[in-house]
Motif scaffolding. Structure first.
Motif, short mmCIF file in Angstrom:
data_model
loop_
_atom_site.label_atom_id
_atom_site.label_comp_id
_atom_site.label_asym_id
_atom_site.label_seq_id
_atom_site.Cartn_x
_atom_site.Cartn_y
_atom_site.Cartn_z
N LEU A 92 0.83 -1.20 0.00
CA LEU A 92 0.00 0.00 0.00
C LEU A 92 0.86 1.26 0.00
CD1 LEU A 92 -2.80 -1.10 2.52
CD2 LEU A 92 -2.97 -0.94 0.03
N SER A 93 1.99 1.19 0.73
CA SER A 93 2.92 2.32 0.71
C SER A 93 3.47 2.52 -0.69
CB SER A 93 4.07 2.06 1.69
OG SER A 93 3.58 1.92 3.01
N PHE A 94 3.78 1.42 -1.34
CA PHE A 94 4.27 1.48 -2.71
C PHE A 94 3.25 2.16 -3.62
CE2 PHE A 94 3.80 -0.61 -6.85
CZ PHE A 94 5.03 -0.36 -7.43
N ARG A 95 1.99 1.78 -3.50
CA ARG A 95 0.96 2.37 -4.35
C ARG A 95 0.77 3.84 -4.05
NH1 ARG A 95 -4.02 -1.38 -3.38
NH2 ARG A 95 -5.01 0.06 -4.85
N ALA A 96 0.89 4.21 -2.76
CA ALA A 96 0.75 5.62 -2.39
C ALA A 96 1.87 6.46 -3.00
CB ALA A 96 0.76 5.76 -0.87
N VAL A 97 3.08 5.93 -2.94
CA VAL A 97 4.22 6.65 -3.53
C VAL A 97 4.05 6.75 -5.05
CG1 VAL A 97 6.71 6.55 -3.95
CG2 VAL A 97 5.80 6.03 -1.68
N ALA A 98 3.54 5.68 -5.66
CA ALA A 98 3.34 5.68 -7.10
C ALA A 98 2.29 6.71 -7.51
CB ALA A 98 2.91 4.29 -7.56
N LEU A 113 5.37 8.72 4.99
CA LEU A 113 5.98 7.54 4.37
C LEU A 113 7.44 7.83 4.03
CD1 LEU A 113 3.18 6.32 1.93
CD2 LEU A 113 3.78 5.40 4.17
N ARG A 114 8.28 6.84 4.26
CA ARG A 114 9.71 7.00 3.99
C ARG A 114 9.99 6.56 2.55
NH1 ARG A 114 12.72 3.78 8.58
NH2 ARG A 114 14.51 4.55 7.36
N LEU A 115 10.18 7.54 1.69
CA LEU A 115 10.35 7.24 0.27
C LEU A 115 11.59 6.39 0.02
CD1 LEU A 115 9.43 10.60 -1.50
CD2 LEU A 115 7.96 8.70 -0.84
N GLN A 116 12.65 6.66 0.74
CA GLN A 116 13.89 5.91 0.52
C GLN A 116 13.70 4.43 0.86
OE1 GLN A 116 16.79 8.05 2.83
NE2 GLN A 116 17.12 9.59 1.24
N ARG A 117 12.92 4.15 1.88
CA ARG A 117 12.66 2.76 2.25
C ARG A 117 11.83 2.07 1.17
NH1 ARG A 117 8.38 0.22 4.88
NH2 ARG A 117 8.93 -1.72 5.95
N VAL A 118 10.83 2.77 0.66
CA VAL A 118 10.00 2.21 -0.41
C VAL A 118 10.84 1.95 -1.65
CG1 VAL A 118 8.05 2.64 -1.95
CG2 VAL A 118 7.88 3.26 0.47
N ALA A 125 14.02 1.39 -1.80
CA ALA A 125 14.93 0.26 -1.55
C ALA A 125 14.20 -1.07 -1.74
CB ALA A 125 15.51 0.36 -0.14
N ILE A 126 12.95 -1.15 -1.26
CA ILE A 126 12.16 -2.37 -1.42
C ILE A 126 11.87 -2.63 -2.88
CG2 ILE A 126 9.92 -3.43 -0.95
CD1 ILE A 126 9.94 -1.99 1.75
N VAL A 127 11.55 -1.57 -3.63
CA VAL A 127 11.23 -1.71 -5.04
C VAL A 127 12.44 -2.23 -5.82
CG1 VAL A 127 10.73 -0.40 -7.14
CG2 VAL A 127 9.35 -0.05 -5.10
N TRP A 128 13.62 -1.70 -5.54
CA TRP A 128 14.82 -2.18 -6.23
C TRP A 128 15.20 -3.59 -5.79
CZ3 TRP A 128 17.75 -0.31 -10.24
CH2 TRP A 128 17.37 0.93 -10.74
N THR A 129 14.83 -3.95 -4.55
CA THR A 129 15.01 -5.34 -4.12
C THR A 129 14.12 -6.26 -4.95
OG1 THR A 129 15.55 -4.67 -1.85
CG2 THR A 129 14.76 -6.92 -2.17
N VAL A 130 12.88 -5.84 -5.16
CA VAL A 130 11.97 -6.61 -6.02
C VAL A 130 12.55 -6.74 -7.42
CG1 VAL A 130 9.70 -6.59 -7.12
CG2 VAL A 130 9.90 -6.04 -4.69
N ALA A 131 13.12 -5.65 -7.94
CA ALA A 131 13.73 -5.70 -9.28
C ALA A 131 14.87 -6.71 -9.32
CB ALA A 131 14.24 -4.32 -9.67
N GLY A 132 15.64 -6.80 -8.23
CA GLY A 132 16.70 -7.79 -8.16
C GLY A 132 16.17 -9.21 -8.15
N ILE A 133 15.07 -9.44 -7.43
CA ILE A 133 14.46 -10.78 -7.39
C ILE A 133 13.90 -11.15 -8.75
CG2 ILE A 133 12.60 -12.14 -6.37
CD1 ILE A 133 12.94 -10.47 -3.82
#
Length: 296
Positions: free
Chosen positions: A168-174, A185-190, A192-200
């Motif tokens: 939900l945080s991801f969607r809010a930032v988007a 919301l901490r944009l840097q944390r979001v 980081a998670i998004v780029w982690t998903v890109a790595g997976i």
């Protein structure tokens, strides 16, 4: 007499390939939605994952340990890219961010070459490519396995971003990064998670495409297959990546089999781009993409 059974075989094969296209496209979508960056380094990350895994296996590392080690490396690579490249370039023009990821793709490919060498590798994940007879339709076992893995991961990510707090945080930032920042919301944390998903995503896609095409430096060009998918589905829609991948996969196979003989063959390599170009003229935002409205 028209062979409908053969048509079904061609269509199913195209749809199964399309699921793998969708997996690559999602790596673009999750980053573009939150940061507006078209991550051209996704292909290099895919190559790095495949090359790391096969090199570890060839050096005697057990298959499960090689999987875990490669996954950990790709997560670290995704987080490292966000910290080293995206974070310092926040609020820069989109062309600057695009050029940064383009340069990053060459850096990652060069690092892969330094670490693992330039030789071509065969990647065996234990799934044969022998066709199965399903109700009279012959379907590749590997294509079924790859589509099942890719489809499961796509579904998992779709659910993650829809029902979890982080999602939900991801969607809010988007939707509105400034409003998301205003509510805490901490944009840097979001990011980081998004780029982690890109790595997976790069990890899974790298193993599947590496097993299909072989692990070589041209493997990074698989990302070019994702571009027509993004044009059709929309650059900021996970659902669009899925639908676009299925459409592109089916169009490629049907065009090669039924139109290819009329034009001398080889149409599979460029048919998707013709469709994408035509689609841009009609609906530039894609089937599920959001239309940008700028107020003067």
């Amino acid at each position: 007499m028209f062979d409908y059974q053969f048509l079904i075989e061609v269509l199913v094969g195209g749809l199964l390939s399309g699921v793998m296209y969708s997996l690559v496209a999602i790596g673009f979508v999750v980053i573009y939605k939150t940061s507006g960056v078209l991550n051209f380094a996704q292909g290099a990350m895919l190559l790095f994952a495949a090359l790391t895994f096969v090199s570890l296996v060839e050096r005697g590392v057990a298959f499960p340990l090689a999987l875990l080690a490669t996954l950990a490396i790709m997560v670290a690579l995704g987080v490292g890219v966000e910290r080293a490249v995206l974070r310092p370039l926040v609020n820069q023009p989109p062309i600057t961010l695009f050029m940064a990821t383009l340069g990053l793709s060459y850096v990652i490919e060069g690092a892969a070459q330094l670490l693992w060498g330039t030789q071509v590798h065969g990647l065996d994940i234990g799934i044969s490519d022998v066709p199965l007879d399903i109700a009279g339709v012959f379907i590749s076992q590997f294509d079924l396995f790859a589509a099942a893995v890719a489809g499961s991961l796509v579904t998992l990510f779709a659910l993650f971003f829809r029902i979890t707090r982080t999602g939900l945080s991801f969607r809010a930032v988007a939707d509105d990064p400034f409003a998301a920042l205003a509510v805490g919301l901490r944009l840097q944390r979001v990011w980081a998670i998004v780029w982690t998903v890109a790595g997976i995503v790069a990890f899974v896609a790298g193993l599947l495409w590496g097993a299909r095409l072989g692990v070589q430096f041209s493997l990074s060009l698989v990302v070019l297959k994702a571009l027509p998918v993004l044009v059709l589905g929309g650059f900021d829609s996970i659902a669009g990546a899925i639908v676009g991948g299925l459409l592109i996969g089916a169009i490629e196979k049907l065009a090669e089999v039924y139109v290819g003989p009329l034009v001398g063959g080889g149409i599979e390599a460029w048919a998707a781009y013709v469709v994408a170009l035509a689609f841009l003229l009609v609906r530039p935002s894609g089937l599920f993409g959001q239309k940008l409205v700028e107020r003067a």
